[in-house]
Design an enzyme around this catalytic site. Structure first.
Site, PDB file in Angstrom:
ATOM      1  CB  CYS A   1      -0.899   0.044   1.218  1.00 34.69           C
ATOM      2  SG  CYS A   1      -2.172  -1.207   1.194  1.00 34.69           S
TER       3      CYS A   1
ATOM      4  CB  CYS B   1      -0.960  10.282   6.601  1.00 34.31           C
ATOM      5  SG  CYS B   1      -0.093  10.054   5.050  1.00 34.31           S
TER       6      CYS B   1
END
Lengths: 280, 394
Positions: A35, A105
């Site tokens: 990822c 994030c």
């Protein structure tokens, strides 16, 4: 180049609490090498059930590292119930903001925290029972719904920014749109204020407004994808159109028609309109 | 802080000599080359001199040089012209590792109903000539294969492909944006029909490009307008930039072999130094069939954007094929096409040198990078020390 806040840069250059807590009480691992980012969070509790130590290891970009560092700082000293309330938005605030494309994030931080708490409590994460929507990045329906709810997301692009879902092959785009509609529908049912009633339009006014909306609102957006739309006729509430350019051969044109053209017309003209495609 | 620029495949500094030659054409000598008076005429002469200089670098005839606005326009013009001149043919043959100027254009053509074949590459980034031959059919209107890859520097056998295409009566175009000025080429002894180049990759300014069209190749203009460029590209000539490009081409043609040797030795010093000092690092792409200035190197278990940002703080400018740097979520299509494992693809850094780089700069980079990688690996959950199995070995 990304524009990062000073806080992000500071925590990227001098991250706090890097590593692994020895004999950790809770361990949360999210993401993967494929990822492009991954986070391992470990924490230890004191006798009163407060987090006395938390550490992280992160593979990822500057904002992933900064988000992880921020997360550890935010949870130390908190009970699990207090820590469990921390959302990705709190992480973003702590960092003084993140670029849109980097929101995932902060979500990764929140997910790691939940995973670590669930690990400590021996619970299963709700996402484990949830269907995977985006195969490319392994994102579940539950994660998408959470991100939409916590961050008031309204578009597919935002969902991708926050969760990565849909950022790969794109086959899940329809499914994400459907989830968005569902969640937004639910949200809209409760606190959303009543939309101001639209003024009654004469037939001619309405026709003009449909024409104008198609031309000024919808056409420019379709043109971005190389598509084009033409108004063929208006019969009662039925708006008959013909799709051209890239739209004519696009497999997703049905979705464009219903989810975009029709909803736009309903929003800006009359909410009883139905858009239909006709062959020329 | 000193700027150390090792991102020359992204763009280059304008050569001071080129800039100097351009400047009067912004200020005093502003005539239109199409004008009938002496004032425009002298500008036209200078444009033709630039055309000769570009032709000189390519080993082409001046009439075969069409000035455009950029490499992307040149690529678009070449491919669209071939399709327009061969309306009965509906197939485009290209590769999976092209620059977006070609990649996204053929994706668009696919939506328009053309058949497109994008040839795969092996793990060294190389094409199979057998694949090229097998997929080139009577229906193929154009074969477009880049000369040098922008990310890895890997060179494709374009002369060989051009010869094959010629024997089958198919137009061959090459996006040579990364190759021109970096390796010798001679169109006089080549079968290439069309070639794109971009000024800002060879020390001319941004905003100027060239499409080389071999004499005798049918051509349909992409920008339709005035009679400029003999009716092959409408629009008033970008005079100062054309002149700058001419000078840059002349400079590139001077001592090319010698300059290449120097750039290559700096590149090799950098690459070998990094491989030696940093475990679990891999060069992406064939190390022989490659531009002399480019090195794409992956540091496993760390992420490219983090590396770039730390390099940037030290004044070092490079690029990455990592997902995070582009705003997309997947690593570069070139590295994916080569099957570079994810452990390495996300941590790839491209260094691309020019003859302006010095040995001191390389020494500085070699000093700065190892501690950066070490620090990021300390943070990474996947790094289990230098004994970690290298994915490249699998």
């Amino acid at each position: 180049m990304w524009v990062y806040t000073d806080k992000v840069r500071e925590l990227f250059n001098n991250p706090k609490n890097v590593g692994e807590v020895e004999d950790a009480d809770g361990v949360g691992e999210v993401g993967s090498l494929s990822c492009g980012d991954a986070l391992k969070l470990t924490f230890k509790l004191d006798d009163e059930g407060r987090i006395i130590d938390a550490k992280f290891q992160t593979f990822g970009c500057a904002s992933a590292i900064a988000s992880s560092s921020a997360l550890t700082e935010m949870i130390i000293g908190k009970t699990l119930d207090e820590a469990g309330k921390i959302t990705n938005q709190d992480i973003v605030e702590f960092l003084g903001g993140l670029p849109d494309k980097k929101m995932h994030c902060s979500v990764m931080g929140q997910e790691a925290l939940r995973a670590a708490i669930a690990n400590y409590r021996g619970e299963k994460l709700p996402k484990e029972d949830s269907e995977i929507v985006c195969e490319c990045f392994g994102v579940s329906e539950r994660e998408i719904v959470d991100a939409i709810q916590h961050n008031s997301l309204t578009t597919l692009e935002q969902v991708t920014d926050y969760t990565k879902a849909g950022g790969g092959c794109g086959t899940c785009h329809e499914r994400i749109e459907a989830i968005l509609e569902e969640v937004m529908g639910l949200a809209g049912a409760e606190p959303k204020p009543e939309k101001p009633a639209k003024p009654r339009l004469s037939n001619i006014q309405r026709m003009k407004l449909i024409e104008e909306t198609l031309e000024k609102e919808i056409q420019p957006n379709l043109a971005k994808d190389g598509g084009s739309i033409e108004l063929v006729d208006i019969v009662g509430d039925r708006v008959l159109v013909s799709l051209r350019g890239a739209c004519a051969t696009c497999a997703a044109s049905d979705i464009t028609l219903k989810h975009y053209v029709e909803s736009k017309l309903r929003e800006l003209v009359t909410d009883t309109l139905v858009v239909e495609e006709v062959a020329q | 802080m000193k700027t150390i620029y090792v991102d020359n495949n992204a763009t280059t500094r304008v050569a001071p000599e080129a800039f100097e030659e351009m400047t009067p054409y912004f200020t005093e000598l502003y005539g239109n080359p199409s004008s009938m008076h002496f004032f425009g005429g002298q500008v036209q002469q200078k444009v033709e001199e630039a055309r000769e200089r570009v032709a000189g670098l390519l080993g082409a005839r001046p009439q075969e040089i069409i000035f455009t606005s950029c490499g992307t326009e040149s690529d678009n013009a070449a491919i669209m012209s071939a399709l327009q001149c061969n309306p009965e043919k509906r197939h485009v043959l290209t590769t999976r590792v092209e620059h977006p100027a070609v990649k996204n254009l053929v994706a668009h053509l696919k939506r328009e109903g053309y058949r497109v074949t994008e040839l795969p590459v092996d793990r060294h980034g190389l094409l199979s000539m057998e694949d090229v031959s097998r997929t080139m059919t009577d229906d193929t209107a154009i074969v477009s294969v880049m000369w040098a890859n922008n990310e890895t520097g890997v060179l494709f056998p374009v002369e060989e492909i051009a010869t094959l295409a010629k024997s089958r009566g198919v137009i061959f175009h090459t996006d040579a944006v990364q190759a021109v000025g970096k390796i010798p080429m001679n169109m006089a002894e080549s079968q290439i029909d069309m070639l794109s180049l971009s000024g800002h990759k060879l020390h001319a300014p941004k905003g100027i490009g060239v499409l080389y069209v071999r004499r005798g190749t049918r051509f349909a203009p992409f920008v339709i307008g005035g009679h400029q460029e003999e009716g092959r590209r409408g629009g008033t000539e970008n005079v100062p930039y054309i002149i700058g490009l001419g000078k840059a081409c002349e400079l590139a043609a001077t001592n090319l072999a010698e300059k290449n040797l120097r750039v290559k030795s700096l590149r090799d010093k950098l690459e070998n130094g990094l491989l030696e000092m940093i475990g679990n690092s891999i060069v992406n792409g064939d190390r022989e069939q490659r531009l002399p200035n480019t090195s794409s190197i992956s540091f496993e278990y760390v992420e490219g954007e983090s590396i770039l940002l730390k390099l940037s703080d030290k004044g070092i400018c490079a690029s990455s094929g990592s997902a995070c740097t582009s705003g997309s979520l997947e690593p570069s299509h070139v590295l994916r096409a080569m099957g570079v494992p994810f452990t390495a693809a996300h941590g790839s850094i491209r260094f691309s040198l020019s003859f302006y780089n010095t040995e001191e700069e390389i020494d500085y980079i070699l000093e700065v990078i190892p501690p950066i990688i070490e620090k990021l690996r300390e943070i990474s959950p996947f790094w289990k020390g230098p004994t970690a199995r290298s994915c490249a070995a699998s």
